[in-house]
Write an enzyme that holds these catalytic residues in place. Structure first.
Site, short mmCIF file in Angstrom:
data_model
loop_
_atom_site.label_atom_id
_atom_site.label_comp_id
_atom_site.label_asym_id
_atom_site.label_seq_id
_atom_site.Cartn_x
_atom_site.Cartn_y
_atom_site.Cartn_z
N GLY A 175 -31.80 -33.10 12.84
CA GLY A 175 -30.49 -32.74 12.32
C GLY A 175 -29.32 -32.96 13.26
O GLY A 175 -28.17 -32.92 12.82
N TYR A 176 -29.58 -33.19 14.55
CA TYR A 176 -28.49 -33.24 15.52
C TYR A 176 -27.51 -34.37 15.22
O TYR A 176 -26.29 -34.14 15.08
CB TYR A 176 -29.04 -33.40 16.94
CG TYR A 176 -27.95 -33.38 17.99
CD1 TYR A 176 -27.37 -32.17 18.38
CD2 TYR A 176 -27.50 -34.55 18.57
CE1 TYR A 176 -26.35 -32.14 19.33
CE2 TYR A 176 -26.49 -34.53 19.52
CZ TYR A 176 -25.92 -33.33 19.90
OH TYR A 176 -24.91 -33.32 20.83
N CYS A 177 -27.99 -35.60 15.14
CA CYS A 177 -27.09 -36.74 14.89
C CYS A 177 -26.41 -36.61 13.54
O CYS A 177 -25.22 -36.92 13.39
CB CYS A 177 -27.87 -38.06 14.97
SG CYS A 177 -28.54 -38.41 16.61
N SER A 179 -25.60 -33.86 12.03
CA SER A 179 -24.56 -32.84 12.14
C SER A 179 -23.32 -33.39 12.83
O SER A 179 -22.19 -33.07 12.45
CB SER A 179 -25.10 -31.62 12.89
OG SER A 179 -25.32 -31.90 14.26
#
Length: 317
Positions: A175-177, A179
């Site tokens: 989910g980091y990229c 987000s």
């Protein structure tokens, strides 16, 4: 012809140099609210602005982090406990801020709170692994912003959103990229909407920096945990060799990270204190000279470059 071009570039550089060094007056009367101050960028920025005499309101997730921050700063700095994933916590923090700023409004809102894990290949993860990151990095940031906007608008102040170079070039799954791409989109639309009210929105795009929340040991242990929870079919397809390859790449990325967090917090401070802040701040040489140029290349070139510069699984052992 070339002489005129050089003169024009030189004049533009001097003008930009002059404009960017103009500082907002009466900084000691400005209130700034920062999320994610337990450690990392938020913690350092809170101490940095406090030394400059600004009225800092630092939001921490844990009381321990808040207490440690208070012990390192002046009596001007105040702390509040905030969980950006919980609406009731955001509402309480907003009311707390409102009571302190009064009719002056909130000069600066810094959306810094964020997490990077779970991190790993997309196929290893479940929906909840993505949601846990998005809840903090994107949805939490959006809700905090919407809740605080009336106070920021009253002061004709600033919103500073912490994105990442991973919001321009996605290097790994999870989910980091996703987000950070969302942070970019939300910030762009917010900037255009709030320009009518004199509010400025800046985006901070750090490259690789070594913080306690992104240590290689923590990333590796989390990736192993994701691997352990993956289905037997996924484990059979990827194999232990790919896991070792992935962990080794994470470790190599961590070793290249910059330990000087002030490179990022100086950008944040400029966005809050300059009369003419930038729209985007690329923090770090890797951000400026690798990821930013990379983001403008055709997609097929980016894919090819990242494929051939990364180590292949069969060479990981």
């Amino acid at each position: 012809m070339w002489l005129y071009l050089v003169a024009l570039v030189g004049l533009w550089t001097l003008l930009r140099f002059f404009r960017e060094r103009q500082v907002v007056s009466h900084l000691q009367d400005k209130y700034v609210f920062i999320t994610g101050c337990d450690s990392g960028f938020g913690n350092l920025l809170a101490r940095q602005l406090d030394r400059r005499g600004m009225r800092v309101m630092a939001a921490c997730l844990m009381e321990k982090g808040a207490e440690e921050l208070r012990n390192k700063t002046s009596d001007r700095l105040e702390t509040v406990i905030l969980d950006v994933t919980k609406t009731e916590s955001i509402v309480a923090a907003t009311q707390w801020v409102k009571e302190r700023v009064g009719d002056r409004g909130l000069w600066g809102l810094v959306n810094n709170a964020g997490i990077s894990i779970p991190l790993g290949p997309n196929e290893w993860m479940k929906k909840q692994d993505f949601a846990s990151v998005l809840d903090v990095n994107l949805l939490g940031m959006i809700e905090v912003t919407l809740s605080m906007l009336p106070l920021v608008r009253k002061a004709r102040g600033r919103v500073v959103n912490v994105s990442s170079v991973m919001g321009r070039v996605s290097l790994f799954g999870g989910g980091y990229c996703i987000s950070k791409y969302g942070v970019e989109a939300f910030s762009d639309s917010l900037r255009r909407e709030l320009s009518y009210f004199g509010v400025k929105v800046a985006i901070i795009e750090p490259g690789g920096f070594k913080t306690c929340v992104t240590s290689s040991d923590r990333l590796s242990s989390n990736t192993k945990m994701i691997w352990d929870k993956a289905s037997s079919e996924v484990k059979e397809i990827y194999g232990e060799k790919f896991l070792l390859f992935y962990l080794k790449n994470l470790n190599e990325l961590d070793q290249k990270c910059n330990k000087d967090l002030s490179v990022v917090t100086d950008c944040m401070e400029h966005a809050l204190t300059a009369c003419h802040p930038r729209t985007r701040y690329s923090a770090g040489w890797d951000a400026k000279f690798f990821f930013l140029p990379l983001s403008y290349l055709p997609t097929f070139l980016v894919d090819a470059l990242l494929y051939w510069t990364s180590m292949k699984p069969e060479k990981a052992l």
